[in-house]
Design a protein around this motif. Structure first.
Motif, PDB file in Angstrom:
ATOM      1  N   UNK A 332       0.848  -1.206   0.000  1.00 33.36           N
ATOM      2  CA  UNK A 332       0.000   0.000   0.000  1.00 33.36           C
ATOM      3  C   UNK A 332       0.881   1.253   0.000  1.00 33.36           C
ATOM      4  N   UNK A 333       1.954   1.223   0.805  1.00 24.16           N
ATOM      5  CA  UNK A 333       2.861   2.386   0.831  1.00 24.16           C
ATOM      6  C   UNK A 333       3.480   2.585  -0.551  1.00 24.16           C
ATOM      7  N   UNK A 334       3.846   1.487  -1.225  1.00 22.08           N
ATOM      8  CA  UNK A 334       4.450   1.597  -2.564  1.00 22.08           C
ATOM      9  C   UNK A 334       3.434   2.149  -3.563  1.00 22.08           C
ATOM     10  N   UNK A 335       2.188   1.702  -3.454  1.00 25.85           N
ATOM     11  CA  UNK A 335       1.144   2.225  -4.350  1.00 25.85           C
ATOM     12  C   UNK A 335       0.946   3.727  -4.109  1.00 25.85           C
ATOM     13  N   UNK A 336       0.876   4.115  -2.827  1.00 22.26           N
ATOM     14  CA  UNK A 336       0.675   5.538  -2.499  1.00 22.26           C
ATOM     15  C   UNK A 336       1.832   6.393  -3.005  1.00 22.26           C
ATOM     16  N   UNK A 337       3.043   5.798  -3.033  1.00 23.82           N
ATOM     17  CA  UNK A 337       4.231   6.531  -3.529  1.00 23.82           C
ATOM     18  C   UNK A 337       4.362   6.466  -5.046  1.00 23.82           C
ATOM     19  N   UNK A 338       3.439   5.790  -5.712  1.00 21.08           N
ATOM     20  CA  UNK A 338       3.528   5.654  -7.172  1.00 21.08           C
ATOM     21  C   UNK A 338       4.584   4.655  -7.627  1.00 21.08           C
ATOM     22  N   UNK A 339       5.013   3.746  -6.719  1.00 20.94           N
ATOM     23  CA  UNK A 339       6.055   2.782  -7.098  1.00 20.94           C
ATOM     24  C   UNK A 339       5.480   1.460  -7.586  1.00 20.94           C
ATOM     25  N   UNK A 340       4.179   1.259  -7.463  1.00 23.40           N
ATOM     26  CA  UNK A 340       3.556   0.055  -8.039  1.00 23.40           C
ATOM     27  C   UNK A 340       2.101   0.358  -8.350  1.00 23.40           C
ATOM     28  N   UNK A 341       1.495  -0.532  -9.135  1.00 20.93           N
ATOM     29  CA  UNK A 341       0.103  -0.336  -9.534  1.00 20.93           C
ATOM     30  C   UNK A 341      -0.855  -0.910  -8.492  1.00 20.93           C
ATOM     31  N   UNK A 342      -2.143  -0.594  -8.661  1.00 28.02           N
ATOM     32  CA  UNK A 342      -3.166  -1.021  -7.709  1.00 28.02           C
ATOM     33  C   UNK A 342      -3.243  -2.548  -7.627  1.00 28.02           C
ATOM     34  N   UNK A 343      -3.214  -3.216  -8.781  1.00 25.69           N
ATOM     35  CA  UNK A 343      -3.348  -4.680  -8.764  1.00 25.69           C
ATOM     36  C   UNK A 343      -2.032  -5.377  -8.406  1.00 25.69           C
ATOM     37  N   UNK A 344      -0.947  -4.594  -8.285  1.00 24.31           N
ATOM     38  CA  UNK A 344       0.289  -5.185  -7.744  1.00 24.31           C
ATOM     39  C   UNK A 344       0.140  -5.465  -6.249  1.00 24.31           C
ATOM     40  N   UNK A 345      -0.804  -4.773  -5.612  1.00 25.29           N
ATOM     41  CA  UNK A 345      -0.972  -4.977  -4.157  1.00 25.29           C
ATOM     42  C   UNK A 345      -1.304  -6.451  -3.875  1.00 25.29           C
ATOM     43  N   UNK A 346      -2.393  -7.008  -4.449  1.00 22.80           N
ATOM     44  CA  UNK A 346      -2.642  -8.441  -4.175  1.00 22.80           C
ATOM     45  C   UNK A 346      -1.531  -9.354  -4.703  1.00 22.80           C
ATOM     46  N   UNK A 347      -0.868  -8.957  -5.793  1.00 24.83           N
ATOM     47  CA  UNK A 347       0.212  -9.821  -6.315  1.00 24.83           C
ATOM     48  C   UNK A 347       1.356  -9.898  -5.311  1.00 24.83           C
ATOM     49  N   UNK A 348       1.740  -8.753  -4.777  1.00 28.79           N
ATOM     50  CA  UNK A 348       2.846  -8.734  -3.802  1.00 28.79           C
ATOM     51  C   UNK A 348       2.474  -9.531  -2.551  1.00 28.79           C
ATOM     52  N   UNK A 349       1.218  -9.421  -2.138  1.00 31.66           N
ATOM     53  CA  UNK A 349       0.783 -10.139  -0.921  1.00 31.66           C
ATOM     54  C   UNK A 349       0.766 -11.648  -1.190  1.00 31.66           C
ATOM     55  N   UNK A 350       0.237 -12.031  -2.349  1.00 31.66           N
ATOM     56  CA  UNK A 350       0.193 -13.467  -2.697  1.00 31.66           C
ATOM     57  C   UNK A 350       1.588 -14.059  -2.726  1.00 31.66           C
TER      58      UNK A 350
END
Ligand SMILES: NC(=O)c1ccc[n+]([C@@H]2O[C@H](COP(=O)([O-])OP(=O)(O)OC[C@H]3O[C@@H](n4cnc5c(N)ncnc54)[C@H](OP(=O)(O)O)[C@@H]3O)[C@@H](O)[C@H]2O)c1
Length: 391
Positions: A332-350
């Motif tokens: 989430x911090x990376x998404x908020x910083x523009x370092x990853x996309x929204x759907x990267x969040x579940x990918x990173x967690x998985x």
């Protein structure tokens, strides 16, 4: 008169808590205040308004700036993680509002539990990452964990007086967030600004993104499991975009109790502060006629995989929920910083759940060590195509 310590005083929950404290000067006084130290001006204002005994900021440089803003006599000023733990555990208080965001709240919240303080728990991440540890400590010290999350406050109120064998299932409601009804493909390109535009609640950035991914509801399933001792297969989620029914309990006789109210966190915060009593909350009244229609639908777990990931972690047990939480915080911090996309969040967690499968956590030290390891490995994966995308 209750003395209230607020961890996360400058956040959305913390500020609302202090508004309520100020609204009832004959009921509440402030013990300690704690925050990271991002807005020293705001902390100084809070000190002038509420005259706490002590203040702790994670950022030690911010403590020096605060000292310069506050002429003597001023409250005791503490810095660093040990300062946060001291505010929670050493400053006299009847209730500690745990409203730091994320895993940073674990050590201070445990310190408050070990000091025998009643906990008004907003910081759900602590219970997700260390549910066994926290509930065990609460039992050992005879401490109540009173929910501040509106859904869990609703469940808590509906469960009052019920025996566990009478409860068939818990039903958590979810607003569905800003992307309700969107397909998975269109979610790949959503922006931070769009994700921060929550339709019903005004909250801090991290929980707002969690609401957009539905991870917030996943964390809440885990939170409900630990707070109420109900197995995961008997905790359901239903999307209710109006956020008026805050959650429901179905009993074995098929009777269903729901708690309703306008989406205003003042209501569950005040109930946690006054429990078992109630005070007239300065919140808007519920007018069902004006609202007209309340709707309910099933969550789309294929477009919003975070809910399923949280359930998967809950069923796996052990350290899996801690891994889920740490990876989510980093993503989430990376998404908020523009370092990853929204759907990267579940990918990173998985990927994190796969990489750390079978990890065990027994005590606080092990929890913190694994939390750090998952954060480092997830951080290293940000920007790298996820394992699922590589295969
Ligand atoms: N907002 C809601 O309506 C709501 C509803 C239900 C549950 N919750 C839960 O309540 C918690 C707080 O949410 P929020 O929306 O109030 O968050 P927020 O507005 O982002 O505020 C977070 C607070 O925690 C402090 N903080 C952040 N990171 C920290 C760190 N590493 N160490 C020490 N302090 C830190 C912040 O201090 P600075 O300001 O100095 O950075 C701020 O006081 C979260 O766990 C959330 O899931 C919130």
């Amino acid at each position: 008169m209750k003395t209230v310590t607020v961890l996360g005083a400058t956040g959305s929950i913390g500020r609302r808590t202090l508004e309520l404290v100020a609204a009832f000067p004959d009921q509440f006084r402030v013990g300690g205040l704690a925050a990271r130290g991002s807005d020293v001006g705001l902390v100084a204002q809070q000190v002038r308004a509420h005259r706490p005994t002590a203040v702790a900021l994670l950022d030690r440089a911010a403590v020096d700036r605060l000292a310069r803003e506050l002429p003597s006599p001023r409250p005791e000023l503490l810095g660093g993680p040990e300062g946060l733990a001291a505010i929670a555990g050493d400053v006299a208080a009847d209730v500690v509002v745990s409203a730091l965001v994320g895993a940073a709240g674990l050590v201070p919240t445990l310190a408050a539990i070990r000091a025998g303080r009643t906990i008004a728990l907003a910081n759900k991440e602590t219970l997700v990452m260390a549910g066994a540890l926290m509930t065990h400590a609460a039992r050992e010290h005879g401490v109540r964990l009173l929910p501040v999350d509106s859904e869990h406050s609703a469940l808590f109120q509906c469960l009052a007086g019920a025996a566990p064998r009478e409860v068939r299932r818990l039903v958590l409601t979810a607003s569905g967030g800003p992307f309700r009804g969107r397909s998975r493909a269109t979610l790949e390109t959503v922006t931070v600004e769009q994700a921060l535009r929550h339709p019903t609640w005004r909250m801090g950035a991290k929980i707002t993104i969690d609401s957009a991914t539905l991870m917030n509801k996943g964390l809440e399933v885990l939170e409900a499991h630990w707070l109420f001792g109900v197995p995961f297969e008997r905790i359901d989620v239903v999307v209710h975009p109006q956020s008026i029914v805050h959650s429901m309990v179905e009993f074995v006789d098929r009777s269903v109790l729901a708690q309703l109210g306008m989406p205003d966190m003042g209501i569950p915060i005040l109930y946690a502060l006054t429990y078992p009593d109630r005070l007239p909350c300065p919140a808007p009244p519920l007018d069902l006629v004006e609202l007209g229609t309340l709707t309910f639908e099933a969550p789309d777990e294929s477009a919003f995989p975070c809910l399923g990931l949280a359930r998967q972690a809950g069923r796996a047990g052990g350290a899996a929920p801690l891994v889920l939480n740490a990876a989510n915080e980093v993503a989430v911090a990376a998404f908020l910083d523009g370092r990853c996309g929204f759907m990267d969040i579940p990918r990173l967690i998985g990927d994190a759940l796969d990489a750390h499968a079978g990890a065990a956590v027994g005590d606080l030290g092990a929890c913190l060590a694994l939390d750090g390891a998952v954060r480092r490995s997830t951080e290293a994966s940000v920007g790298v195509p996820a394992a699922s995308a590589r295969s």
